[in-house]
Scaffold this active site. Structure first.
Site: not given
Ligand code: BGC
Ligand code: NOJ
Length: 813
Positions: A483
Site C-alpha cells: 500500500d
Molecule cells: C500502512 C499499510 C496499510 C495502509 C492502509 C498504511 O499506513 O502502512 O500497512 O496497508 O496504511 O491504508
Molecule cells: C496492510 C494491508 O491490510 C494489506 O492489504 C497490505 O497488503 C499490507 N498492509 C502491505 O502494505
C-alpha cells in the site's frame, strides 16, 4: 522470557501474569456477535460491524491502555479486586488467563476467595455469556459484594467518539428485574437494542456512569464499589452503563455461580412498530431464559468446544516437531478464522471505525480458511465480487454491514482484481464446486448488472491485460500489495498527507510484483477455464501470461534479483542502481511462486539474494537498505522511520512467500527455517522483545535498522495468518488441493522425520503417512493409495469413498 505457556491438550494459551508487555487478546464469537477480550478483561463487543453496531464502548488512546471492558468488582470488606486484575489493579494471590478457541477464562485468588470467570459467545445466539464462580476457601464466613460493569456504546462507534452535542442527550436505559436494557436510538429506529442481565435477584444496579464512578474518579476506584452500595441510578443522557450488585454470602468451602448475559436483540418487522417506542422485550426474555441455568450454559460451552474440535480436525498433522504441530493444528487455523471474520476491521490496532473489509485482504484471508467452512468462504466470495467494477477494478474496502464499497477510499489498487482469481481458485480447488462460477453477481452491488462469477474473473484478468506500461509490465495504479508504494503520487503537493495516495493511475509506473501475480493467477484462471471447457479462453490466457512472463525476464530482472517496479519517471525501484531500497522481498517471492525464472536459474539467484540482503535473526525484511529520507516519487514507503512497517520492517505477510518459493526450488531446510523465524510458538521464548501475543502473528516486526529491532506490532489481523497456514500445510507438509484432487508433495528439512496428516477434503477423510527413509528434502518416489500404487502426486478422487489411506514415500528417483 515467557509470560505463559501453551496448553495443547486444551488448545489454550495460559497467561500467568496480567502484566504482559501489551494487552494479549482473544476473539469471542464465530459469525455475527463478536467480542475482543484482553488478558485483563478489557475489550469491546459488536454485532456484525465494529463501526455501525458497536455494543460496548472502548476508549482509544487511553492511559493506561486497555482500561475499558466488561468488568467484575469483588469487595471483601476493605479489599476490592477484579478477577482479571484491571481496572483496580489490586495485586492478586494468583492469576491465570486462559485464551482458548472462542473463549477466555480467568482464574484467580484473593483474600481466600477463588474466582473463575469464563466468557464466551455461544454458537447460535447473539450474546456473550460470563459465568462467574466464587468460592470461599477460608474457615470464615464471607460477606462479599460483587458488581458487574460495562459501558454502552451509542451504536455508531465513530459518531460515539465525536458527536457529543447530540450523544450526551440521547442515552436511554430501562431496568426490569435483573435485566438492564440499553435502548438508545430505539425511539426512532426500533430495530434493535441490547441487554445485560444476571440469573439472580440483584441487590442494586447502576446505569449512569458518573453515578457509579463518582465525581473525578475512574474505573480504578468507583465510588459505588468503595461504598459497597449501588446507587440505583437511571441514566438519562450522558454515558449509560450497566452494573448489577450482588451481595454474596459464602460459608467456609461454599461456592456460588452466576451467569451474566450480554445480548443483542434485532427486532423483526412484526415487533418493530407494535409498541410506539416502548421497547419490546419478548425476544430478549427468551434469550435470557435460555441461558438462565448453569446446565444450559455448560451445554452451550461444550458445544462450542466440540465445534472447534471438529473444525480443527479438518487438518491435523503429527510430526516430531511439537511447535509445528501446535501452530498448524491449533493457532494458525484459529487465526485464519479470526482474519476471515474481521478482515482488517477490529483489533487492538485497527479501531473498528476505519477500515472495513479489504478486497485484497479478505480474498487472501479466505484462502487460509476455505477448508474450515467452505460455505462461508463461498458467501464471502460473492460479497467481494459484488464490489467489483465493470472494468475489473474494485473498491479497495467495503463495510461489513452494508456490504457496499467504500467510496471514500475508492479503487485503483491494481493488484486487487487478481486476488479475486486467487480466492476463487482456492475455493474451487478445495471444494470442487464449479457451480460457483455460474453464480450471477452484480457490479458495484447494482441490481440489473449481474453477470456470472466466471465473467468477473475474466474482467479481473483483463484488467491487467488492459493496464500495462512501457515495458509490458502491469501498471501499479495507486499501489499494489504494498500500500505504501505510491509511485504515482509524486505530483501530489509536498506536505499533503500520503493518505490521498495521489492520482490513481499513471501511464508509466509499473509493478513487477503484479506481473508475478498475473503469471501465477492468470494461469489459475486458465485452469478454471479449462475445467469448464472454455478452450479459446485457455489459449488466450496462455498467450497473455506468456507475454508478461517474458516482460519480467526482459525488464523485470536486475541481475541478482527481480526488480520491484518502475516509478512514474520510468526509473527503477528495487534495483542495485538505487541508493536505498535496492532489493524488495515481494517480487522475489511471488515471481518464484509463479515459476518465473525457475528454469532459467534466476529464481535461485533471487532467493539467495533475499537470504543475503534481507534476512535477519527475527525474519526477512521487506526491503533493504531502508530509506533514510522521504522520497516524493515513492510515497508512503519512505515516510516511515527506517526499520518500521513497509520501510524495511519484517513484514510477516511476505515471509511465507519466501518460504513457499524455497519449496518451489526444493529447499526444505531453508523453507522451514524461514517459517520458524517469525512463527509465534518459536518466538515465544523472547516475548519481552517481541511483546505481542505469542500465539498469533503480528503484521510487522521492527527490522534491524529500527531502534526496537525485533518488536512486533499490529497483532492478529494480518494476511500472514492465511499465508502461513497455506505455506505450512500446502507447501512444507505439501498437502495441496488441486482442481483434480489432493496432491501430496512435501518439502522438508532432511532430518524432519516421518509424519502423518489427517485431512478432510471434499467431505472425505485422507489419512496420509509420509515416509522419508533416505532423508530427502523433496521428491515423491512412490504414492500408494489404499494399497495401490499411483503415478504422480495426486490422489485420485473417488466419489463414494469415505476414507483413504495413503502412503507417500519420499526419495530420489
Ligand atoms: C500502512 C499499510 C496499510 C495502509 C492502509 C498504511 O499506513 O502502512 O500497512 O496497508 O496504511 O491504508
Ligand atoms: C496492510 C494491508 O491490510 C494489506 O492489504 C497490505 O497488503 C499490507 N498492509 C502491505 O502494505
Amino acid at each position: 522470557m515467557k509470560f505463559g505457556y501453551f496448553d495443547d491438550q486444551n488448545k489454550e494459551y495460559v497467561i500467568k501474569t496480567p502484566k504482559t508487555p501489551l494487552p494479549w487478546i482473544n476473539y469471542l464469537g464465530n459469525k455475527e456477535f463478536f467480542s475482543l477480550i484482553s488478558n485483563t478483561g478489557g475489550g469491546y463487543t459488536f454485532y456484525k460491524d465494529a463501526k455501525l453496531m458497536r455494543i460496548t464502548r472502548y476508549r482509544y488512546n487511553d492511559v493506561p491502555a486497555d482500561c475499558n471492558g466488561k468488568y467484575f468488582y469483588i469487595k471483601d470488606n476493605d479489599v476490592i479486586w477484579n478477577p482479571g486484575w484491571q481496572p483496580v489493579k489490586e495485586s492478586l494471590d494468583s492469576y491465570e488467563c486462559h485464551h482458548g478457541m472462542g473463549y477466555s477464562k480467568f482464574l484467580s485468588k484473593k483474600n481466600g476467595v477463588e474466582t473463575s470467570l469464563l466468557t464466551f459467545v455461544p454458537l447460535d445466539d447473539a450474546c456473550e455469556i460470563s459465568s462467574l464462580t466464587l468460592k470461599n476457601n477460608t474457615e470464615e464466613k464471607k460477606e462479599l459484594q460483587v458488581f458487574s460493569y460495562l459501558e454502552w456504546c451509542l451504536w455508531n462507534a465513530d459518531d460515539d467518539m465525536k458527536n457529543f452535542q447530540r450523544n450526551l442527550s440521547i442515552g436511554e436505559v430501562e431496568i426490569k428485574g435483573s435485566a438492564i436494557y440499553h435502548k438508545t436510538e430505539y425511539r426512532e429506529r426500533r430495530n434493535h437494542y441490547a441487554v445485560y442481565a444476571v440469573n439472580a435477584q440483584i441487590d442494586g444496579f447502576d446505569t449512569d456512569r458518573d453515578a457509579f464512578l463518582g465525581e473525578y474518579r475512574s474505573m480504578e476506584n468507583p465510588e459505588v464499589v468503595q461504598k459497597g452500595k449501588s446507587s440505583n441510578s437511571v441514566a438519562s443522557g450522558w454515558s449509560p452503563i450497566a452494573s448489577h450488585q450482588l451481595n454474596v454470602t459464602l460459608n467456609p468451602g461454599e461456592e456460588k455461580r452466576y451467569i451474566f448475559v450480554l445480548g443483542y436483540i434485532e427486532n423483526q418487522e412484526e415487533d418493530k412498530w407494535e409498541s410506539k417506542g416502548v421497547i419490546n422485550k419478548k425476544r430478549a426474555e427468551l434469550l435470557l431464559d435460555k441461558y438462565y441455568s448453569d446446565a444450559a450454559v455448560d451445554e452451550a460451552f461444550q458445544e462450542l468446544k466440540q465445534y472447534w474440535g471438529k473444525l480443527l480436525a479438518k487438518f491435523n498433522v503429527q510430526t516430531k516437531n511439537e511447535k509445528l504441530n501446535r501452530m498448524v493444528n491449533i493457532w494458525h487455523q484459529y487465526q485464519c478464522m479470526v482474519t476471515f471474520n474481521m478482515s482488517r476491521s477490529a483489533s487492538y490496532y485497527e479501531s473498528g471505525i476505519g477500515r472495513g473489509m479489504g478486497f485484497r485482504d479478505s480474498c487472501q484471508d479466505l484462502m487460509g480458511f476455505v477448508h474450515l467452512i467452505p460455505e462461508r468462504a463461498r458467501e464471502l466470495i460473492i460479497d467481494i465480487a459484488s464490489t467489483q467494477f465493470k472494468d475489473g477494478s474494485a473498491y479497495h474496502q467495503y463495510q461489513p454491514l452494508t456490504k457496499k464499497g467504500n467510496a471514500d477510499i475508492g479503487s485503483g489498487f491494481n493488484d486487487d482484481p487478481l486476488w479475486l482469481i486467487a480466492a476463487v481458485s482456492a475455493y474451487v480447488r478445495e471444494t470442487g464446486d464449479v457451480s460457483i462460477l455460474d453464480e450471477m453477481v452484480p457490479f458495484d452491488n447494482e441490481i440489473g448488472t449481474e453477470v456470472t462469477l466466471m465473467e468477473h474473473l475474466k474482467r479481473s484478468f483483463d484488467f491487467t491485460v488492459n493496464h500495462k506500461g512501457p515495458h509490458g509490465l502491469p501498471l501499479i495504479g495507486r499501489a499494489d500489495w504494498n500500500d505504501c508504494l505510491n509511485l504515482n503520487c509524486f505530483s501530489a503537493h509536498p506536505g499533503e498527507s500520503f493518505q490521498t495516495f495521489g492520482p490513481s493511475e499513471g501511464p508509466v509506473a509499473e509493478s513487477v510484483f503484479i506481473a508475478g501475480m498475473f503469471v501465477k493467477y492468470g494461469k489459475e484462471y486458465g485452469d478454471l477455464c479449462k475445467l469448464i471447457g472454455q478452450d479459446d479462453e485457455v489459449k488466450r490466457t496462455d498467450y497473455e501470461v506468456e507475454k508478461v512472463y517474458k516482460a519480467v525476464l526482459e525488464s523485470g530482472w536486475d541481475g541478482e534479483w527481480f526488480l520491484r517496479a518502475y516509478d512514474a519517471n520510468g526509473d527503477k525501484v528495487g534495483s542495485h542502481v538505487c541508493e536505498e531500497g535496492k532489493i524488495y522481498i515481494e517480487p522475489q517471492g511471488f515471481c518464484t511462486m509463479a515459476n518465473i525464472g525457475v528454469k532459467e536459474g534466476l529464481a535461485e539467484k533471487a532467493l539467495s539474494s533475499v537470504e543475503h540482503c534481507l534476512d535477519t535473526k527475527y525474519g526477512i525484511r521487506i526491503l533493504a537498505p531502508a530509506y533514510t529520507t522521504y522520497h516524493l516519487e515513492l510515497g508512503e514507503v519512505s515516510s516511515y522511520p527506517p526499520g518500521y512497517k513497509e520501510n524495511s520492517g519484517i513484514f510477516c505477510h511476505n515471509n511465507p512467500w519466501i518460504s513457499i518459493a524455497e519449496t518451489v526450488l526444493g529447499h526444505g531446510k531453508r523453507a522451514f527455517d524461514v517459517y520458524q523465524k517469525t512463527c509465534p510458538a518459536y518466538v515465544e521464548e523472547f516475548s519481552e522483545v517481541h511483546r505481542t501475543e505469542p500465539y498469533v502473528y503480528s503484521q510487522m516486526i521492527a527490522g534491524s535498522d529500527a531502534i526496537r529491532f525485533g518488536e512486533a506490532k499490529n497483532s492478529w489481523l494480518t494476511g500472514t495468518a492465511a499465508w502461513t497456514f497455506i505455506n505450512a500445510s500446502q507447501y512444507i507438509l505439501g498437502v495441496y488441493p488441486t482442481l483434480n484432487g489432493l496432491s501430496v508433495n512435501p518439502c522438508i528439512p532432511l532430518e524432519f522425520g516421518d509424519f502423518t496428516v489427517t485431512r478432510n477434503y471434499r467431505g472425505q477423510v485422507y489419512n496420509i503417512q509420509v515416509h522419508n527413509p533416505g532423508g530427502v528434502e523433496k521428491g515423491v518416489k512412490k504414492l500408494i493409495v489404499d494399497g495401490i500404487e499411483v503415478e504422480g502426486t495426486i490422489i485420485p478422487f473417488e466419489e463414494n469413498k469415505e476414507e483413504y489411506h495413503i502412503d507417500v514415500w519420499l526419495g530420489k528417483e
